[in-house]
Write a protein that holds these residues in place. Sequence first.
Motif, PDB file in Angstrom:
ATOM      1  N   GLN A   1       0.973  -0.031   8.136  1.00 37.24           N
ATOM      2  CA  GLN A   1       0.632   0.533   9.454  1.00 37.24           C
ATOM      3  C   GLN A   1      -0.386  -0.396  10.146  1.00 37.24           C
ATOM      4  O   GLN A   1      -0.228  -0.743  11.326  1.00 37.24           O
ATOM      5  CB  GLN A   1       0.043   1.939   9.245  1.00 37.24           C
ATOM      6  CG  GLN A   1      -0.529   2.600  10.489  1.00 37.24           C
ATOM      7  CD  GLN A   1       0.534   2.823  11.562  1.00 37.24           C
ATOM      8  OE1 GLN A   1       1.663   3.132  11.234  1.00 37.24           O
ATOM      9  NE2 GLN A   1       0.186   2.620  12.811  1.00 37.24           N
ATOM     10  N   GLU A   2      -1.409  -0.817   9.360  1.00 38.59           N
ATOM     11  CA  GLU A   2      -2.426  -1.734   9.912  1.00 38.59           C
ATOM     12  C   GLU A   2      -1.765  -3.045  10.332  1.00 38.59           C
ATOM     13  O   GLU A   2      -2.096  -3.612  11.383  1.00 38.59           O
ATOM     14  CB  GLU A   2      -3.502  -2.017   8.857  1.00 38.59           C
ATOM     15  CG  GLU A   2      -4.434  -0.846   8.618  1.00 38.59           C
ATOM     16  CD  GLU A   2      -5.289  -1.040   7.376  1.00 38.59           C
ATOM     17  OE1 GLU A   2      -5.589  -2.190   7.029  1.00 38.59           O
ATOM     18  OE2 GLU A   2      -5.650  -0.019   6.745  1.00 38.59           O
TER      19      GLU A   2
ATOM     20  N   SER B   1      -0.276   2.657   4.440  1.00 34.94           N
ATOM     21  CA  SER B   1      -1.402   2.523   5.387  1.00 34.94           C
ATOM     22  C   SER B   1      -1.604   1.049   5.733  1.00 34.94           C
ATOM     23  O   SER B   1      -1.911   0.699   6.879  1.00 34.94           O
ATOM     24  CB  SER B   1      -2.671   3.110   4.791  1.00 34.94           C
ATOM     25  OG  SER B   1      -3.012   2.395   3.627  1.00 34.94           O
TER      26      SER B   1
ATOM     27  N   ARG C   1      -3.462  -4.001  -2.059  1.00 34.09           N
ATOM     28  CA  ARG C   1      -3.585  -2.580  -1.678  1.00 34.09           C
ATOM     29  C   ARG C   1      -2.527  -1.694  -2.344  1.00 34.09           C
ATOM     30  O   ARG C   1      -2.470  -0.506  -2.066  1.00 34.09           O
ATOM     31  CB  ARG C   1      -3.447  -2.467  -0.159  1.00 34.09           C
ATOM     32  CG  ARG C   1      -4.557  -3.098   0.639  1.00 34.09           C
ATOM     33  CD  ARG C   1      -5.701  -2.133   0.873  1.00 34.09           C
ATOM     34  NE  ARG C   1      -5.330  -1.095   1.785  1.00 34.09           N
ATOM     35  CZ  ARG C   1      -5.439  -1.184   3.103  1.00 34.09           C
ATOM     36  NH1 ARG C   1      -5.908  -2.274   3.649  1.00 34.09           N
ATOM     37  NH2 ARG C   1      -5.081  -0.174   3.861  1.00 34.09           N
TER      38      ARG C   1
ATOM     39  N   ARG D   1       1.230   3.924  -1.556  1.00 34.40           N
ATOM     40  CA  ARG D   1      -0.150   3.444  -1.373  1.00 34.40           C
ATOM     41  C   ARG D   1      -0.212   2.385  -0.278  1.00 34.40           C
ATOM     42  O   ARG D   1      -1.238   2.152   0.335  1.00 34.40           O
ATOM     43  CB  ARG D   1      -0.652   2.818  -2.671  1.00 34.40           C
ATOM     44  CG  ARG D   1      -0.892   3.795  -3.794  1.00 34.40           C
ATOM     45  CD  ARG D   1      -1.763   3.168  -4.859  1.00 34.40           C
ATOM     46  NE  ARG D   1      -1.770   3.946  -6.092  1.00 34.40           N
ATOM     47  CZ  ARG D   1      -1.126   3.605  -7.191  1.00 34.40           C
ATOM     48  NH1 ARG D   1      -0.426   2.482  -7.239  1.00 34.40           N
ATOM     49  NH2 ARG D   1      -1.175   4.357  -8.265  1.00 34.40           N
TER      50      ARG D   1
END
Length: 1132
Positions: free
Chosen positions: A145-146, A142, A607, A139
Amino acid sequence: MAVETLSPDWEFDRVDDGSQKIHAEVQLKNYGKFLEEYTSQLRRIEDALDDSIGDVWDFNLDPIALKLLPYEQSSLLELIKTENKVLNKVITVYAALCCEIKKLKYEAETKFYNGLLFYGEGATDSSMVEGDCQIQVGRYISFLQELSCFVTRCYEVVMNVVHQLAALYINNKIAPKIIETTGVHFQTMYEHLGELLTVLLTLDEIIDNHVTLKDHWTMYKACIEQQFDSLNGGVLVSKNSTFAEEFAHSIRSIFANVEAKLGEPSEIDQRDKYVGICGLFVLHFQIFRTIDKKFYKSLLDICKKVPAITLTANIIWFPDSFLIQKIPAAAKLVDRKSLQAIKIHRDTFLQQRAQSLTKDVQSYYVFVSSWMMKMESILSKEQRMDKFAEDLTNRCNIFIQGFLYAYSISTIIKTTMNLYMSMQKPMTKTSVKALCRLIELLKAIEHMFYRRSTVVADSVSHITQHLQHQALNSISVAKKRVISDKKYSEQRLDVLSALVLAENTLNGPSTRQRRLIVSLALSVGTQMKTFKDEELFPLQVVMKKLDLISELRERVQTQCDCCFLYWHRAVFPIYLDDVYENAVDAARLHYMFSALRDCVPAMMHARHLESYEVLLDCYDKEIMEILNEHLLDKLCKEIEKDLRLSVHTHLKLDDRNPFRVGMKDLALFFSLNPIRFFNRFIDIRAYVTHYLDKTFYNLTTVALHDWATYSEMRNLATQRYGLVMTEAHLPSQTLEQGLDVLEIMRNIHIFVSRFLYNLNNQIFVERTSNNKHLNTINIRHIANSIRTHGTGIMNTTVNFTYQFLKKKFYIFSQFMYDEHIKSRLIKDIRFFREIKEQNDHKYPFDRAEKFNRGIRKLGITPEGQSYLDQFRQLISQIGNAMGYIRMIRSGGLHCSSNAIRFVPDLEDIVNFEELVKEEGLSEETLKAARHLDSVLSDHTRNSAEGTEYFKMLVDVFAPEFRRPKNIHLRNFYIIVPPLTLNFVEHSISCKEKLNKKNKIGAAFTDDGFAMGVAYILKLLDQYQEFDSLHWFQSVREKYIKEIRAVAKQQNIQSTSQDEKLLQTMNLTQKRLDVYLQEFELLYFSLSSARIFFRADKTAAEESQEKKDKEEETKASGGDLPDCTVSADPVVK
């Protein structure tokens, strides 16, 4: 600009006749009036909302909130406009970069720090299944990555800033200068660059300290090492000596400013800048590969003042470790001892801090309280127009003072807590309490600003205008100085343009962009001694104040943000224990909960879970469990204990003298307003009230006889603690309630043998008991039982009694049928018929005594009882059963009259159904009215008449008793005299035992016998036969005769002076008196009992009456279905 768009022929009349001025003044007055009215309106709203349901607020939940941050829609290009195009470009580029850095910093602080920090939180170890870690990382990809894109962007910005600065500070020999940079130091740029490096450094530290994240994923570590020379663009950085000097100079200048303020009460953001300086120093080393030893040592020396700095939440940063790790070459320059000394100093710093915490708390308590008083007084005073400027300066200073206190307190809390955590040292309870007090103070400061936000908002706009005005004045003085100097040069033009730009930008809202442009413009504008030294410093102070005041709300909020508490929530239980122990200032709970709620916005950036809601729920649950365990449940138990001990003071359970054992006033907890936490209100008063209500209700249902104790405790809770308790509405039972109607009904055979009936008081007393007291049962108990179980139980009880009587009459019949008894009785009847004429129709006493003696000869039980004793007991039990039925009827009437006491007039009861129909109300109301009517009529009927249970029980057995086949029962009346004799002897022996030590068998009443005799005589319709014996007259005459004979003998013997004989005679007289009295009592009891069975009417008279009232009898007999005795004779 608007005027230019109009047609060119439109021109204002240049002649000024003063009308415009008058018009403007009128408009200003109207505007002033509107503002005053609007302010007072807002004040009224504020006052109305002031005493709101909870003292704790939540900025996110405010229905209306004031945002004080200045705002405008102008872009940088619109704001930076001067005639000097080159200067415009330089300032624009730098301003844009600074804005970009601020945006990146904001994004990092809100999104990335929290996202990384909260990774792995909210998933309990027990719920972590194999593979959960991988799912979490999945999860999280991402987000990483940001983060990667964000870090790359930061690198680009750092690179760009360095290139832009290097391009400006360039040696003349290499290329022409863009603008003259001698004496121009864009310190703001370096400060911003330092901020960006701090962001990167913080991300490094978070990942470095995050064990869970490392376990789940080993990630590439971000670093500040990078190649800065851009070959394509032609910007040389590492070989640019001018830039290297400027870079070093700027770092030193910023450091000089920071060093002076670090650790001082007036410190604002110097710590953060110090982190930036360390970052800049490492960057300088990475680019130019040179080290300033002296400056390196100065940087390390700061560690003595500030041994550690909190970057964010629970991430603490040690400058010495950072500098040694990033510049290993420099570490060799410093000897080991001094590095060691820094670490030792860190330990001593923590010890000293722990020791001085209590003192700090006390002093800050005083500071903050006095600041609050000043704040209240200055904000509640009306502003005087003649001292407006002075008033604004005072307000400005007080606002800043509040912010400074918040900063100092926040720094103490974060540094101390995080140092303890990172050095893994245990905190003492005293330290924890002191730190929690500081958190409360921090929140109190925030609350103060929040509470007075309308007035603060009003003042802030005036203060910023006032500060802008001061800045403009000093700039205009400098500008005049530049203009008056006629030697024009490019550099001087740059200075003039910069000052004009600063002036223009200050003429407008004090937004962050405008303030940034002003500081960049002043970097150019302050060269060539345009400002004197004594002018420059005040200008810098004004600009700093402007920065603070413009962002006052945001800065106060940031400093008072207690998000770090999430990582230190282990202190919460200790804090609650302290609050519970010192209930005097329980109101501080509001502040702590406000601090705990600061963690919520940060958690929303988590997150790694399906939704951040999961994390919030975990946190909410954890905090509530701690609150329940350490405060609410303890409080409930303590209040309950106090109420119990107060109600049972007569038991002298323990010493409750407040002078000896101390006293805690827990009532203060109930004066607290409800505390808002997440989407609920925690109302301590309601929680405790509910707990007590529930406990009292449950315990009353278990033991209904304790209802009085619990209602007393309820009243005490209201008086002592002001708790509004709910009435239990359980059927009340009396304290001395012995047996319940149901219990008696089920075990009636045991009840009638163990209890003795008293006819006059209508009370049953226990025959013997293992305890030191005897149980009693009276009408009130029965009424309560009926109220508990409902009136239906009365008929059931009568049915049970009927079944019991059936069994007892069977034994009765057998006894009467026994040959020994029957023959004697027939003999006695014959004897009486023969002698009644000579004996004045009186049954002889001797004959009864002879019967008693004769029965005794037939045999005795092991307990020493004759058959007649047992027969007497049987009759007493039958009588007790009848006494019980009488009590049930009285209890029913008592219960009904209690229930109907609220009906004003029983003669005239309104019919509610008809009234509802008249009003045309709904069907439900009609139904309810019908129910009410039926209930009222039931109660009225019950309370008015009550059922004639005796009559029923006579009617049901009499026909059977009077049948010819049961003729042996007709001899009963003749056995009554010997029975009464037996009863009197038994009664006297029981009463005598009352005065003895061993009270087994003692009794003072047994009217069951009289009831039994009266009932059986009625069943056999033998009242007249019994009366014809004139038995009690015979007894009375016999005893009076004997008493007189003894008295006569006493008179004769009194002359002979024989003491022993006299004593014997006295005793004989006493015994005769007692017997006579006992017979009299029995006679009265029997006469009373006969009244219940209508002894005045014979069976023939009653049957006549019955015919007249046949329908009524059927109705009353309907309560006892199948209550007829079998057609067979009782004795087979």
